[in-house]
Scaffold this motif. Sequence first.
Motif, PDB file in Angstrom:
ATOM      1  N   LEU A 127      26.331  54.631  38.411  1.00 18.43           N
ATOM      2  CA  LEU A 127      25.143  54.116  37.721  1.00 18.43           C
ATOM      3  C   LEU A 127      24.798  52.718  38.220  1.00 18.43           C
ATOM      4  O   LEU A 127      23.635  52.357  38.396  1.00 18.43           O
ATOM      5  CB  LEU A 127      25.412  54.091  36.211  1.00 18.43           C
ATOM      6  CG  LEU A 127      24.228  53.697  35.346  1.00 18.43           C
ATOM      7  CD1 LEU A 127      23.070  54.636  35.556  1.00 18.43           C
ATOM      8  CD2 LEU A 127      24.628  53.678  33.882  1.00 18.43           C
ATOM      9  N   THR A 128      25.835  51.934  38.456  1.00 16.53           N
ATOM     10  CA  THR A 128      25.586  50.580  38.971  1.00 16.53           C
ATOM     11  C   THR A 128      24.856  50.639  40.306  1.00 16.53           C
ATOM     12  O   THR A 128      23.942  49.854  40.572  1.00 16.53           O
ATOM     13  CB  THR A 128      26.899  49.830  39.138  1.00 16.53           C
ATOM     14  OG1 THR A 128      27.789  50.642  39.871  1.00 16.53           O
ATOM     15  CG2 THR A 128      27.500  49.484  37.805  1.00 16.53           C
ATOM     16  N   GLU A 129      25.262  51.600  41.115  1.00 14.04           N
ATOM     17  CA  GLU A 129      24.599  51.741  42.414  1.00 14.04           C
ATOM     18  C   GLU A 129      23.113  52.024  42.224  1.00 14.04           C
ATOM     19  O   GLU A 129      22.253  51.420  42.875  1.00 14.04           O
ATOM     20  CB  GLU A 129      25.229  52.907  43.188  1.00 14.04           C
ATOM     21  CG  GLU A 129      26.664  52.668  43.593  1.00 14.04           C
ATOM     22  CD  GLU A 129      26.742  51.733  44.782  1.00 14.04           C
ATOM     23  OE1 GLU A 129      25.937  51.907  45.692  1.00 14.04           O
ATOM     24  OE2 GLU A 129      27.585  50.829  44.747  1.00 14.04           O
ATOM     25  N   LEU A 130      22.873  52.936  41.298  1.00 16.64           N
ATOM     26  CA  LEU A 130      21.474  53.314  41.045  1.00 16.64           C
ATOM     27  C   LEU A 130      20.670  52.111  40.544  1.00 16.64           C
ATOM     28  O   LEU A 130      19.551  51.869  40.982  1.00 16.64           O
ATOM     29  CB  LEU A 130      21.416  54.442  40.009  1.00 16.64           C
ATOM     30  CG  LEU A 130      21.927  55.806  40.520  1.00 16.64           C
ATOM     31  CD1 LEU A 130      22.010  56.776  39.378  1.00 16.64           C
ATOM     32  CD2 LEU A 130      21.010  56.343  41.591  1.00 16.64           C
ATOM     33  N   CYS A 131      21.325  51.375  39.638  1.00 17.02           N
ATOM     34  CA  CYS A 131      20.634  50.201  39.096  1.00 17.02           C
ATOM     35  C   CYS A 131      20.326  49.206  40.205  1.00 17.02           C
ATOM     36  O   CYS A 131      19.236  48.634  40.282  1.00 17.02           O
ATOM     37  CB  CYS A 131      21.498  49.527  38.029  1.00 17.02           C
ATOM     38  SG  CYS A 131      21.637  50.502  36.560  1.00 17.02           S
ATOM     39  N   ILE A 132      21.309  49.016  41.032  1.00 16.89           N
ATOM     40  CA  ILE A 132      21.120  48.043  42.110  1.00 16.89           C
ATOM     41  C   ILE A 132      19.996  48.505  43.035  1.00 16.89           C
ATOM     42  O   ILE A 132      19.134  47.712  43.447  1.00 16.89           O
ATOM     43  CB  ILE A 132      22.442  47.851  42.876  1.00 16.89           C
ATOM     44  CG1 ILE A 132      23.393  47.036  42.013  1.00 16.89           C
ATOM     45  CG2 ILE A 132      22.214  47.177  44.201  1.00 16.89           C
ATOM     46  CD1 ILE A 132      24.800  47.044  42.495  1.00 16.89           C
ATOM     47  N   GLN A 133      19.981  49.790  43.315  1.00 16.96           N
ATOM     48  CA  GLN A 133      18.904  50.307  44.163  1.00 16.96           C
ATOM     49  C   GLN A 133      17.551  50.053  43.514  1.00 16.96           C
ATOM     50  O   GLN A 133      16.581  49.662  44.178  1.00 16.96           O
ATOM     51  CB  GLN A 133      19.091  51.806  44.364  1.00 16.96           C
ATOM     52  CG  GLN A 133      20.059  52.145  45.491  1.00 16.96           C
ATOM     53  CD  GLN A 133      20.263  53.629  45.570  1.00 16.96           C
ATOM     54  OE1 GLN A 133      19.334  54.380  45.330  1.00 16.96           O
ATOM     55  NE2 GLN A 133      21.471  54.021  45.900  1.00 16.96           N
ATOM     56  N   HIS A 134      17.524  50.275  42.205  1.00 17.59           N
ATOM     57  CA  HIS A 134      16.254  50.082  41.501  1.00 17.59           C
ATOM     58  C   HIS A 134      15.829  48.614  41.546  1.00 17.59           C
ATOM     59  O   HIS A 134      14.663  48.289  41.775  1.00 17.59           O
ATOM     60  CB  HIS A 134      16.409  50.552  40.062  1.00 17.59           C
ATOM     61  CG  HIS A 134      15.106  50.616  39.339  1.00 17.59           C
ATOM     62  ND1 HIS A 134      14.189  51.615  39.570  1.00 17.59           N
ATOM     63  CD2 HIS A 134      14.567  49.794  38.428  1.00 17.59           C
ATOM     64  CE1 HIS A 134      13.130  51.403  38.818  1.00 17.59           C
ATOM     65  NE2 HIS A 134      13.332  50.312  38.110  1.00 17.59           N
ATOM     66  N   ILE A 135      16.818  47.764  41.326  1.00 18.77           N
ATOM     67  CA  ILE A 135      16.508  46.319  41.377  1.00 18.77           C
ATOM     68  C   ILE A 135      15.955  45.953  42.738  1.00 18.77           C
ATOM     69  O   ILE A 135      14.960  45.242  42.870  1.00 18.77           O
ATOM     70  CB  ILE A 135      17.772  45.504  41.052  1.00 18.77           C
ATOM     71  CG1 ILE A 135      18.084  45.623  39.571  1.00 18.77           C
ATOM     72  CG2 ILE A 135      17.573  44.046  41.410  1.00 18.77           C
ATOM     73  CD1 ILE A 135      19.409  45.044  39.197  1.00 18.77           C
ATOM     74  N   VAL A 136      16.588  46.476  43.760  1.00 16.73           N
ATOM     75  CA  VAL A 136      16.155  46.156  45.114  1.00 16.73           C
ATOM     76  C   VAL A 136      14.740  46.667  45.330  1.00 16.73           C
ATOM     77  O   VAL A 136      13.889  45.991  45.919  1.00 16.73           O
ATOM     78  CB  VAL A 136      17.128  46.777  46.131  1.00 16.73           C
ATOM     79  CG1 VAL A 136      16.550  46.690  47.523  1.00 16.73           C
ATOM     80  CG2 VAL A 136      18.454  46.079  46.062  1.00 16.73           C
ATOM     81  N   LYS A 137      14.462  47.850  44.825  1.00 18.15           N
ATOM     82  CA  LYS A 137      13.150  48.455  45.049  1.00 18.15           C
ATOM     83  C   LYS A 137      12.057  47.652  44.333  1.00 18.15           C
ATOM     84  O   LYS A 137      10.971  47.468  44.853  1.00 18.15           O
ATOM     85  CB  LYS A 137      13.182  49.898  44.524  1.00 18.15           C
ATOM     86  CG  LYS A 137      12.313  50.835  45.355  1.00 18.15           C
ATOM     87  CD  LYS A 137      12.387  52.233  44.819  1.00 18.15           C
ATOM     88  CE  LYS A 137      13.665  52.923  45.255  1.00 18.15           C
ATOM     89  NZ  LYS A 137      13.854  54.220  44.569  1.00 18.15           N
ATOM     90  N   ASN A 138      12.390  47.182  43.143  1.00 19.05           N
ATOM     91  CA  ASN A 138      11.357  46.492  42.359  1.00 19.05           C
ATOM     92  C   ASN A 138      11.548  44.986  42.348  1.00 19.05           C
ATOM     93  O   ASN A 138      11.125  44.311  41.427  1.00 19.05           O
ATOM     94  CB  ASN A 138      11.387  47.009  40.920  1.00 19.05           C
ATOM     95  CG  ASN A 138      11.008  48.441  40.858  1.00 19.05           C
ATOM     96  OD1 ASN A 138      10.069  48.862  41.507  1.00 19.05           O
ATOM     97  ND2 ASN A 138      11.763  49.210  40.112  1.00 19.05           N
ATOM     98  N   PHE A 139      12.183  44.514  43.366  1.00 20.63           N
ATOM     99  CA  PHE A 139      12.522  43.074  43.347  1.00 20.63           C
ATOM    100  C   PHE A 139      11.275  42.205  43.337  1.00 20.63           C
ATOM    101  O   PHE A 139      11.250  41.139  42.738  1.00 20.63           O
ATOM    102  CB  PHE A 139      13.378  42.734  44.565  1.00 20.63           C
ATOM    103  CG  PHE A 139      14.148  41.464  44.387  1.00 20.63           C
ATOM    104  CD1 PHE A 139      15.309  41.452  43.652  1.00 20.63           C
ATOM    105  CD2 PHE A 139      13.692  40.272  44.918  1.00 20.63           C
ATOM    106  CE1 PHE A 139      16.005  40.292  43.469  1.00 20.63           C
ATOM    107  CE2 PHE A 139      14.384  39.103  44.727  1.00 20.63           C
ATOM    108  CZ  PHE A 139      15.553  39.128  44.005  1.00 20.63           C
ATOM    109  N   GLN A 140      10.234  42.688  44.014  1.00 20.54           N
ATOM    110  CA  GLN A 140       9.023  41.869  44.118  1.00 20.54           C
ATOM    111  C   GLN A 140       8.381  41.663  42.748  1.00 20.54           C
ATOM    112  O   GLN A 140       7.880  40.582  42.444  1.00 20.54           O
ATOM    113  CB  GLN A 140       8.046  42.556  45.061  1.00 20.54           C
ATOM    114  CG  GLN A 140       6.845  41.693  45.370  1.00 20.54           C
ATOM    115  CD  GLN A 140       6.016  42.272  46.487  1.00 20.54           C
ATOM    116  OE1 GLN A 140       6.461  43.183  47.178  1.00 20.54           O
ATOM    117  NE2 GLN A 140       4.831  41.755  46.656  1.00 20.54           N
TER     118      GLN A 140
END
Lengths: 755, 501
Positions: B79-92
């Motif tokens: 889940l952490t991986e997924l969260c991190i991916q999401h954060i990266v995707k929506n970082f802007q």
Amino acid sequence: MEVPQKTKNRTTLQPSNCTTKHLSTGYRCAVSKGHMHPHVYSSTINNSQSMERAQIFSTVSHHREALGEYLDGKKESEEDQSKSYKQKEESRLKLAKLLLCGTELVTNIQVAADIREIHRRVEEGEIRRQRLEKLENEVKTSQDKFDEITMKWEEGKRKRIPQDLWDMLNTQQVHCAGLIEDKNKLIGELQQELKTKDDQYVKDLKKQSDDICLLLERMEEQVKNVMKTFRQELSSIEKAFEVERRELLTSNKKKWERALQAHNAKELEYLLSRIKKVEDYEKQLNKQRVWDCEEYNTIKIKLEQDVQILEQQLQQMKATYQLNQEKLEYNFQVLKKRDEESVVIKSQQKRKISRLHDILNNLRSKYTKQIRQFQEENQSLTSDYIRLVTQFKELQKAMRHFALLDDKRFREIWLMNEEEAKDLISKAFDVDRIIHTQHLGLPWTAPDFWFLRNVGPISQQQQRSATQILEEVLIQTEEEGTEEATSEAESYLDLPKQVSMKTTRKILMLLCDESGFLIESKLLSLLRPLEKSECYLLKLDAIFSALGIESEDDLYKLVNFFLKYRVHHSPSSQVIHPGSFLQISPWNLSLPQEQTSLMSALDPGEQTDLERQKEESLVGGEPEEKEVPPSPTLIHPNDVLKILEAFVMGLRKPRDPPAPVKVVKYVRDTSKDSAYWEAMATVIPYATQNLWDALYTALEKYHFVLTQRAKLLIENNSLEKQNTELQMLLQQYLDSKINSELHVPPTQVLRAPTK
Amino acid sequence: MQATVATPTSSALSRFSISTQDKSSTAGQTSSTGPQPSRPSIIPPRSKSKGWSTGASGGRMRRIIAEDPEWSLAIVPLLTELCIQHIVKNFQNNPILKQLLPEHKQKVLDHLSPDLPLAVTANLIDDESYWRRCCTQRWPVCHVAKHGGSWKRMFFERHLENLLKHFIPSTTDPALILDLLPLCRNYVRRLRVDQFLPPMKLPPRPRSGELSDSGSEAEVEEPATDHYQLEDLVAGLSHLEELDLVYGVKDCGMNFEWNLFLFTYRDCHSLAATIKACHTLKIFRLTRSKVDDDKARILIRSLLDHPALEELDLSHNLVGDRGARAAAKLLSHSRLRVLNLANNQVRALGAQSLAHALAHNTNLISLNLRLNCIEDEGGQALAHALQTNRCLTTLHLGGNELSEPTATLLSQVLAVNTTLTSINLSCNHIGLDGGKQLLEGMSDNRTLLEFDLRLSDVAQESEYLIGQALCANREAARQRAPNPSCFMSPITAKGPENPAG
């Protein structure tokens, strides 16, 4: 190893020299120098390398001895160092040189460009100067020409002939054309120059790019070279290290072997000597063993004999032991019995002890109960006591109040009675006076009696003892704090007015604090648990008894003495002898009061008189003293003793016969009252009463006579009236007509006797 | 060791290649030792595309697959991986970084795109590796050592420099630069702008040749050729320490026009005000910008009593004697350590005034008067000054028409002075006698390490002997400071000095 590397250095350097050559040929002016200098550099570099091979340091040494020495020294030290160190130093020097040469090579381009720039500048300056000169010349010449032309215009104006004018205009035109042509030529030349400059700029640009390319090439080459040489040097250093290591290894191995051989030889030697020693020791051991055996046998025999003797002794000891055992057993039996007995006794004792303990405990509990009871009782009693004391105090207060009230009432009744009596007396005196003056015709003198002047109840100023006053003072001052308003009126009633309660109290406190030595130590120890005020009271009592102060007057004297002392001493601050002070101080006080006592006061012989006067003056001078509000705080505690001393000195003289201690209570002395009233009653003496009685009887007689006489007079009067009435009747009769009718009228008859 | 193949101009790049190779080689070892044979077949779809491309180009496929540290057998990511991916995707839109745990933070930073807008990343991300990726993506050559070893600083400095370089007054929106100011103010310490474009309708780039020709012709009539005014920008940069400016156009080639290189009085006044207001400035360089006496005086007047200035570089300008006099005044009214007036028009008078200031100065350690024309009078004055000066270590008098009298005085100075370590007298007319006298002076000197006498008419022998003496001095200096990098110093000393031939 070194040789190929150096040749490589040379080979790498040479192409770069060629490039510089090639580069420098491009520039016209710098050709010669550009050709020369790079040569110079290459030669110096080659030179240096060759010289290095031929041991430079020795050749240079005569130029720079110090450096040579330094380097020689270093070299010597290097010989001591290992090969690797040498190799390291060598390669370091070589590399440093290589780097230096390389950077020089690279910066050569910059230097060449610099010098080119300088030459260009110089040339440019020259060309510019020439150009300017040329332009100036041109300007001058053209100006000349222009001047000529303008001159000719003037000339032309003067011309009148058209032919001449036309010729002149033509020549002018030619001249102008020449001038313009000159200018155009100049412009063309300049433009040409500009064009060549443009070309030059293009060339320069190209050259610059070439230079940069060359620079890059050289730098690359330099980097490559440096890299290569560094690697070579590294490998050579590594090799040197390896060789050194190998040498070191071999030498170490040799050393090791040598050491091993020496060690082996030594080992062998040690072994041999050891074998010899072992043999020696074996021989010694054998010898020792034989000797030991012999000794052992002899000792054995001796010891066996000893054993026999000891066995005999043992038998004997056993017999005695048996005997002792029997004895001890008997003793043991006896002791056992005794022990039993003692156990019985012990138990008895124990029982007794427990019983006694019980009793003791009972007693103890009883005792504690009693203690508690008594304590409670004590407490209740003390509370009762306190209550009673307070009640008593209240009672006392009430009593005092009532006493005062009684006093007042008594006084009022007294006054009333006295007034009545005095009225009566005055009436009596009036009667007496009238009797004397009018009846007796004697001169009357008013009798002068002491009681006639007396107003109010007779109250002798009774001498209260000092302690009582003290008590009062202390109590009242205490009370003052609680009930100031109520007590003030009464508190000043019987105290001398000149000193306020507070000051008195303060002075007394001071006295008490300062003259503690007068109190006996026993008393002090007894006083300790008491209250403060009580303590003060008792202490002051003791002090006063020690000082000889007994009466109220004495106490006031003391207080006044203190105040006066302060009054006299504080402003003047001169030391007055205590005795003289005592004499002067009352005089000072009484001076405004009693002028008559001045002379006697000055006489030092009449001390008693003085003392009395002083007392009077003290009493009389009360209001004056009030004007000076005494503040006992001004009396320094250190002065107290001095004052006391002075006071005692002064007090002792008049008090030679010490007055008996009176126990005077608050009982009014009624003895004089009856006398007073009797005196009042007998204000008219018996003689006069007798006189009055005699007079009374005489007067009664006289009155009787007078009344008789009055009766007689009244009789007479009535007779006279009858007479007159009769006369009147007679007259009437006479005057009546009858008379006339009569020859002898009664009137005539009547007249005749009257005549 | 393979880095030797790389060109020396791009040493930093080669360093990169080394580091990446090292990394990949170690990773390769692990892969070779790894027991799973199925590993290359299962490739997670989110592995770095960049790694793939480089791997494909390098032909070292296997190593790069093994390099992926996130690879695991688990098919469902944590889940952490997924969260991190999401954060990266929506970082802007939603930058979450500070709240994360350190390891997650690192993962997010590793996956962030370098193309994110600066407004998001500038003040949020301090991680060097992210900025390193940004830099390497944008510029092929990155010398991080020239920017204080900080990739972030390098990114912002170069970004800002780039914007300034291509700023065309009255055409480009000034807000473009001023908007960046709040983002980069804390990171920019140096501004090195080697091009200021003049205001023009058409870009003066050499690439669009004909257009620029017509533009330049039209520009002749335009009187206002003021460049971008740095005032607002510099006032905003609170940590600025170095300012390196060239008012000129680069790579104009054959489209050369004098107008391209105009440094107007307005520019000069605004620049003077700018540097006066910037109290943190330590190094100020204004080269190749046609700064004449008056402009130099305006600039230097504004620098009098500057609290921090240490280096002033006005090389390749038109500064004359009056400008030199102003610089001399500045020497006594500041803590200047380096003064560079190379390639100007300073003559004897200017050099004399400089020498007068130098005689009692205790701050200056480097003076460069290359390619001037101070001649013997100025040279003698400087030599007299050096007899009392106890601070100057580097003196460059190359190409100054000096001759023997200066050399005699300098030889006396060499015998007395113990602070000078480097003298450059190249391209002068020292002459043979002068060389001998210098050699005599060198025999008493123990401190001089460099003495450049190239192309100055000195006898080879004396030059060689002077070289020997310098060698001995260098050895002595090395003995005094036992530093292994000592013999590398010539390179580092001469490295930055680019040949301007």
